[in-house]
Design a protein around this motif. Structure first.
Motif, PDB file in Angstrom:
ATOM      1  N   PHE A   1       0.822  -1.210   0.000  1.00  0.00           N
ATOM      2  CA  PHE A   1       0.000   0.000   0.000  1.00  0.00           C
ATOM      3  C   PHE A   1       0.863   1.271   0.000  1.00  0.00           C
ATOM      4  CE2 PHE A   1      -2.736  -3.149   2.290  1.00  0.00           C
ATOM      5  CZ  PHE A   1      -3.691  -3.278   1.286  1.00  0.00           C
ATOM      6  N   ARG A   2       2.123   1.147  -0.367  1.00  0.00           N
ATOM      7  CA  ARG A   2       3.013   2.317  -0.314  1.00  0.00           C
ATOM      8  C   ARG A   2       2.577   3.428  -1.263  1.00  0.00           C
ATOM      9  NH1 ARG A   2       5.621  -1.929  -2.745  1.00  0.00           N
ATOM     10  NH2 ARG A   2       6.558  -1.602  -4.813  1.00  0.00           N
ATOM     11  N   HIS A   3       1.810   3.076  -2.309  1.00  0.00           N
ATOM     12  CA  HIS A   3       1.331   4.122  -3.216  1.00  0.00           C
ATOM     13  C   HIS A   3       0.383   5.088  -2.506  1.00  0.00           C
ATOM     14  CE1 HIS A   3      -1.751   0.983  -3.326  1.00  0.00           C
ATOM     15  NE2 HIS A   3      -2.608   1.908  -3.728  1.00  0.00           N
ATOM     16  N   LEU A   4      -0.139   4.686  -1.344  1.00  0.00           N
ATOM     17  CA  LEU A   4      -1.051   5.552  -0.594  1.00  0.00           C
ATOM     18  C   LEU A   4      -0.323   6.492   0.362  1.00  0.00           C
ATOM     19  CD1 LEU A   4      -3.921   3.007   0.239  1.00  0.00           C
ATOM     20  CD2 LEU A   4      -3.863   4.746  -1.566  1.00  0.00           C
ATOM     21  N   TRP A   5       0.991   6.339   0.516  1.00  0.00           N
ATOM     22  CA  TRP A   5       1.733   7.256   1.385  1.00  0.00           C
ATOM     23  C   TRP A   5       1.586   8.701   0.907  1.00  0.00           C
ATOM     24  CZ3 TRP A   5       7.162   4.446   1.387  1.00  0.00           C
ATOM     25  CH2 TRP A   5       7.062   3.226   2.079  1.00  0.00           C
ATOM     26  N   ASN A   6       1.443   8.852  -0.402  1.00  0.00           N
ATOM     27  CA  ASN A   6       1.398  10.203  -0.963  1.00  0.00           C
ATOM     28  C   ASN A   6       0.060  10.511  -1.611  1.00  0.00           C
ATOM     29  OD1 ASN A   6       2.711  12.680  -1.365  1.00  0.00           O
ATOM     30  ND2 ASN A   6       3.328  12.152  -3.450  1.00  0.00           N
ATOM     31  N   ASP A   7      -0.957   9.759  -1.235  1.00  0.00           N
ATOM     32  CA  ASP A   7      -2.290  10.004  -1.776  1.00  0.00           C
ATOM     33  C   ASP A   7      -2.939  11.148  -0.986  1.00  0.00           C
ATOM     34  OD1 ASP A   7      -5.208   9.782  -2.253  1.00  0.00           O
ATOM     35  OD2 ASP A   7      -4.661   7.950  -3.330  1.00  0.00           O
ATOM     36  N   PRO A   8      -3.428  12.178  -1.675  1.00  0.00           N
ATOM     37  CA  PRO A   8      -4.039  13.309  -0.964  1.00  0.00           C
ATOM     38  C   PRO A   8      -5.216  12.920  -0.075  1.00  0.00           C
ATOM     39  CG  PRO A   8      -3.649  13.851  -3.266  1.00  0.00           C
ATOM     40  CD  PRO A   8      -3.412  12.383  -3.132  1.00  0.00           C
ATOM     41  N   ASP A   9      -5.834  11.772  -0.374  1.00  0.00           N
ATOM     42  CA  ASP A   9      -6.954  11.302   0.442  1.00  0.00           C
ATOM     43  C   ASP A   9      -6.424  10.298   1.468  1.00  0.00           C
ATOM     44  OD1 ASP A   9      -9.279  10.467   1.593  1.00  0.00           O
ATOM     45  OD2 ASP A   9     -10.173   9.648  -0.254  1.00  0.00           O
ATOM     46  N   MET A  10      -5.999  10.790   2.597  1.00  0.00           N
ATOM     47  CA  MET A  10      -5.402   9.957   3.635  1.00  0.00           C
ATOM     48  C   MET A  10      -6.383   8.930   4.192  1.00  0.00           C
ATOM     49  SD  MET A  10      -3.232  11.569   6.758  1.00  0.00           S
ATOM     50  CE  MET A  10      -3.869  10.999   8.306  1.00  0.00           C
ATOM     51  N   SER A  11      -7.665   9.197   4.026  1.00  0.00           N
ATOM     52  CA  SER A  11      -8.684   8.296   4.582  1.00  0.00           C
ATOM     53  C   SER A  11      -8.670   6.928   3.901  1.00  0.00           C
ATOM     54  CB  SER A  11     -10.072   8.924   4.468  1.00  0.00           C
ATOM     55  OG  SER A  11     -10.484   9.002   3.103  1.00  0.00           O
ATOM     56  N   LYS A  12      -8.023   6.824   2.750  1.00  0.00           N
ATOM     57  CA  LYS A  12      -7.934   5.530   2.065  1.00  0.00           C
ATOM     58  C   LYS A  12      -7.170   4.494   2.891  1.00  0.00           C
ATOM     59  CE  LYS A  12      -8.218   7.337  -2.667  1.00  0.00           C
ATOM     60  NZ  LYS A  12      -7.496   7.517  -3.952  1.00  0.00           N
ATOM     61  N   LEU A  13      -6.431   4.959   3.888  1.00  0.00           N
ATOM     62  CA  LEU A  13      -5.659   4.053   4.744  1.00  0.00           C
ATOM     63  C   LEU A  13      -6.412   3.659   6.014  1.00  0.00           C
ATOM     64  CD1 LEU A  13      -2.217   5.863   4.461  1.00  0.00           C
ATOM     65  CD2 LEU A  13      -2.692   3.542   3.659  1.00  0.00           C
ATOM     66  N   ASP A  14      -7.588   4.221   6.209  1.00  0.00           N
ATOM     67  CA  ASP A  14      -8.310   3.988   7.461  1.00  0.00           C
ATOM     68  C   ASP A  14      -8.615   2.512   7.698  1.00  0.00           C
ATOM     69  OD1 ASP A  14      -8.245   6.673   7.936  1.00  0.00           O
ATOM     70  OD2 ASP A  14     -10.367   7.050   7.500  1.00  0.00           O
ATOM     71  N   PHE A  15      -8.822   1.752   6.628  1.00  0.00           N
ATOM     72  CA  PHE A  15      -9.202   0.340   6.780  1.00  0.00           C
ATOM     73  C   PHE A  15      -8.098  -0.475   7.462  1.00  0.00           C
ATOM     74  CE2 PHE A  15      -6.672   0.178   2.992  1.00  0.00           C
ATOM     75  CZ  PHE A  15      -6.160  -1.111   2.917  1.00  0.00           C
ATOM     76  N   LEU A  16      -6.875   0.059   7.481  1.00  0.00           N
ATOM     77  CA  LEU A  16      -5.760  -0.658   8.118  1.00  0.00           C
ATOM     78  C   LEU A  16      -5.683  -0.385   9.626  1.00  0.00           C
ATOM     79  CD1 LEU A  16      -3.063   0.026   5.382  1.00  0.00           C
ATOM     80  CD2 LEU A  16      -4.097  -2.195   5.927  1.00  0.00           C
TER      81      LEU A  16
END
Length: 266
Positions: free
Chosen positions: A204-219
């Motif tokens: 999921f490292r592509h989400l480190w720089n995703d402007p929508d931080m909420s995409k990581l909430d499921f973790l």
């Protein structure tokens, strides 16, 4: 509170290391940084010490091909765990809360399929059978990995004549060694779930720089102990500080800990 320690070989930290080092200070767990005398960039939120106190090697072991110091770090880590009661962390580990060991142990459960155990956060009591076995192998053996099949050992020795730190495949003294000796000793049950120490799996490292931080909430990452930012991947993603997206996880954490990436480029 338990002490945490790392090794840094180099003159300066990038904003990745500043972020991770500061994260420990900000959860009131000041990090000890060992170095071999060439560190110039020393913030006041770390405790710096001479690495020779732990491992006074005749040289810094570097891979002959890519010049990686991974082997030296692996050897230093073993000496640190053997000589102290500190928790080892790689310099790209971010603390979400203070790291705590149970009965002296802190490591993730191994991957049975791949027979690997991640070594970026680690602690063992001094009398740990697996720690003693790993030190015996790394410092007082023929360096032929006992986890290799016999045919592999024979082919390796036929090619090299004998085993050395330079001829061993890179990372041999890391994840595969740990998995083997911890499994052999029966101490694997002392491990914690991998997600507790590595809250954001690298896929999921592509989400480190995703402007929508909420995409990581499921973790549920904010309720874990630490994040591993995998320096080699981090440097590729953030080679230019201008590539940081406002509101993304890394941007959020840099602002939280008041780290200016432009002051400490990759």
């Amino acid at each position: 509170m338990e002490r945490v320690a790392t090794l840094w070989i180099g003159k300066r930290f990038s904003f990745l290391e500043h972020l991770c080092l500061k994260s420990f200070a900000d959860v009131d767990q000041k990090l000890i940084v060992y170095h071999y005398g060439d560190l110039e960039d020393i913030p006041d939120y770390i405790d710096v010490r001479d690495a020779r106190e732990i491992y006074d090697a005749p040289e810094i072991y570097r891979d002959p091909i890519n010049r990686s110091v991974a082997v030296h770090a692996d050897l230093f880590r073993l000496k640190l765990l053997q000589k102290t009661d500190y928790i080892w962390v790689d310099a790209d580990i971010y603390a979400l809360r203070p790291l705590t060991a149970k009965d002296g142990y802190l490591f993730p459960l191994g991957n049975k399929k791949n027979q690997r155990l991640i070594n970026s956060v680690m602690a063992f009591p001094n009398d740990s059978p697996s720690l003693q076995a790993m030190c015996d192998f790394a410092f007082d053996s023929d360096l032929v990995p006992p986890w290799w099949p016999d045919a592999h050992k024979q082919a390796y020795l036929k090619l090299y004549g004998k085993s050395t730190y330079w001829s061993l495949p890179l990372f041999s003294l890391g994840p595969p060694m740990l998995y083997y000796f911890i499994s052999q000793s029966g101490e694997m049950s002392r491990g914690v779930p991998r997600a507790e120490l590595y809250a954001l799996p690298p896929r999921f490292r592509h989400l480190w720089n995703d402007p929508d931080m909420s995409k990581l909430d499921f973790l549920d990452w904010q309720n874990k102990m630490s994040i591993h930012f995998h320096g080699s991947w981090f440097r590729k993603i953030f080679a230019d500080a201008q590539s940081l997206n406002r509101g993304a996880l890394v941007d959020h954490l840099l602002r939280k800990h008041q780290i200016d990436p432009n002051m400490h480029p990759i």
